[in-house]
Design an enzyme around this catalytic site. Structure first.
Site, PDB file in Angstrom:
ATOM      1  N   HIS A 182      -3.152   0.899  -2.099  1.00  9.50           N
ATOM      2  CA  HIS A 182      -4.461   1.058  -2.899  1.00  9.50           C
ATOM      3  C   HIS A 182      -3.672   1.823  -4.436  1.00  9.50           C
ATOM      4  O   HIS A 182      -4.131   1.217  -5.362  1.00  9.50           O
ATOM      5  CB  HIS A 182      -5.150   2.314  -2.235  1.00  9.50           C
ATOM      6  CG  HIS A 182      -6.533   2.506  -2.929  1.00  9.50           C
ATOM      7  ND1 HIS A 182      -6.720   3.210  -4.153  1.00  9.50           N
ATOM      8  CD2 HIS A 182      -7.765   1.892  -2.717  1.00  9.50           C
ATOM      9  CE1 HIS A 182      -7.917   3.085  -4.269  1.00  9.50           C
ATOM     10  NE2 HIS A 182      -8.528   2.133  -3.548  1.00  9.50           N
ATOM     11  N   GLU A 212      -4.422   0.387  -7.898  1.00 11.68           N
ATOM     12  CA  GLU A 212      -4.932   1.481  -8.931  1.00 11.68           C
ATOM     13  C   GLU A 212      -3.657   2.418  -9.381  1.00 11.68           C
ATOM     14  O   GLU A 212      -3.891   3.545  -9.996  1.00 11.68           O
ATOM     15  CB  GLU A 212      -5.899   2.428  -8.309  1.00 11.68           C
ATOM     16  CG  GLU A 212      -7.281   1.679  -8.287  1.00 11.68           C
ATOM     17  CD  GLU A 212      -8.390   2.547  -7.528  1.00 11.68           C
ATOM     18  OE1 GLU A 212      -8.220   3.555  -7.279  1.00 11.68           O
ATOM     19  OE2 GLU A 212      -9.195   1.828  -6.934  1.00 11.68           O
ATOM     20  N   HIS A 244     -11.214  -4.378  -0.900  1.00  9.17           N
ATOM     21  CA  HIS A 244      -9.883  -4.601  -1.921  1.00  9.17           C
ATOM     22  C   HIS A 244      -9.201  -5.803  -1.468  1.00  9.17           C
ATOM     23  O   HIS A 244      -8.937  -6.767  -2.209  1.00  9.17           O
ATOM     24  CB  HIS A 244      -8.927  -3.389  -1.922  1.00  9.17           C
ATOM     25  CG  HIS A 244      -9.325  -2.228  -2.762  1.00  9.17           C
ATOM     26  ND1 HIS A 244      -9.825  -2.382  -4.046  1.00  9.17           N
ATOM     27  CD2 HIS A 244      -9.565  -1.021  -2.414  1.00  9.17           C
ATOM     28  CE1 HIS A 244     -10.271  -1.211  -4.547  1.00  9.17           C
ATOM     29  NE2 HIS A 244     -10.201  -0.174  -3.621  1.00  9.17           N
TER      30      HIS A 244
HETATM   31 CO    CO Z   1     -10.470   1.752  -3.600  1.00  9.65          CO
END
Ligand code: CO
Length: 299
Positions: A182, A212, A244
């Site tokens: 993530h 991210e 995701h």
């Molecule tokens: Co997220």
């Protein structure tokens, strides 16, 4: 007369207050509630239906490991909880609602297990919630929080071994593995480069990138073999194959990792499994829960 720092003097009213506090404490101890231990499993959550399999697997394993101990669930993501309530009429508790309910049901000792991957913002928030509930009048006596998948150096090493043991069968030397983590703007993002370091010690064809944070997909692509040979297996490095994994990793949109890598000439094979579906990885969360559960007995 000058006073040194640290020298304390107690006024009479302060002493009376202290005695009062102590006697209230003893009064509560006199009506101590019977000990009731419980487990609260806390995930970020997912609104993707097929991702629920990860939660079911963990739930089954925890119940087998702690027979007779009630197991409750909570999701830290309010967006996901509200979405589930609106679209599927499924009401999943937040950690604070779950702890309130457990408090009301007479639980005195609760081991909370974070099913997050890194000790990032979701885990930090969970710690604060758990602390707020501990020692409440007529409430919980003790709450412990089990560390997420990655916390100390040993966790990172073990996670890499468990991941490698869980990679799909039939991967050849010329193939590559790309894990999608993530990533976060919080300092806990450091776990992804740490994972990469340990992966490098085990082989040169395994990479971790994040949606991210750092490393990015570009960082991963810089390291992928060129000329393009073999296949590139894409795996979520998240407890569930959720939004995701379905969109950013394996989606058909131009900006998904699959699309970008395919356009760059790689032969991609997405593997739609969350890490909690791999018994070797799930086992690590269970070990952390055992630590948290045992810590309930240490005064
Ligand atoms: Co997220």
């Amino acid at each position: 007369m000058q006073r040194c720092f640290g020298e304390k003097s107690y006024s009479i009213p302060a002493l009376i207050l202290l005695i009062l506090i102590l006697s209230v404490g003893t009064a509560f101890a006199g009506h101590a509630r019977p000990e009731k231990k419980g487990i609260l499993l806390v995930a970020f959550g997912s609104s993707v239906d097929s991702a629920q399999i990860s939660f079911k697997e963990i739930d089954k394993k925890v119940k087998a490991e702690f027979p007779g101990v009630p197991v409750h669930w909570a999701f830290t993501s309010s967006i996901i909880r509200h979405k589930l309530a609106k679209t599927e009429n499924r009401n999943i508790d937040s950690p604070s609602i779950a702890l309130s309910k457990m408090m009301d049901e007479g639980f005195t000792d609760v081991a909370v297990q974070s099913l997050h991957t890194i000790p990032g913002e979701e885990y930090e928030g969970l710690l604060k919630t758990a602390e707020a509930f501990e020692g409440m009048p007529k409430g919980m006596k003790k709450i412990t929080v089990g560390r997420p998948l990655l916390y100390n150096d040993g966790d990172v090493k073990k996670a890499v071994d468990a991941l490698i043991a869980s990679f799909p069968k039939g991967i050849r030397a010329q193939d590559s593995i790309v894990l999608m983590g993530h990533g976060t703007p919080s300092p806990a993002n450091i776990y992804y480069p740490a994972i990469q370091y340990y992966l490098n010690l085990k082989g040169s064809n395994m990479f971790v990138g994040t949606v991210e944070g750092f490393p990015s997909l570009e960082n991963v692509m810089d390291k992928l073999p060129s000329p393009k040979k073999g296949k590139v297996y894409l795996l979520p490095f998240m407890s569930v194959a959720g939004d995701h994994a379905h969109n950013d990793m394996a989606g058909n949109e131009d900006d998904s990792w699959k699309s970008i890598l395919t356009k760059a000439g790689y032969d991609c094979v997405p593997v739609m499994k969350g890490t909690a579906e791999y018994p070797a990885v799930a086992e690590l969360w269970i070990m952390h829960l055992k630590d948290a559960f045992n810590a309930l007995s240490h005064k």
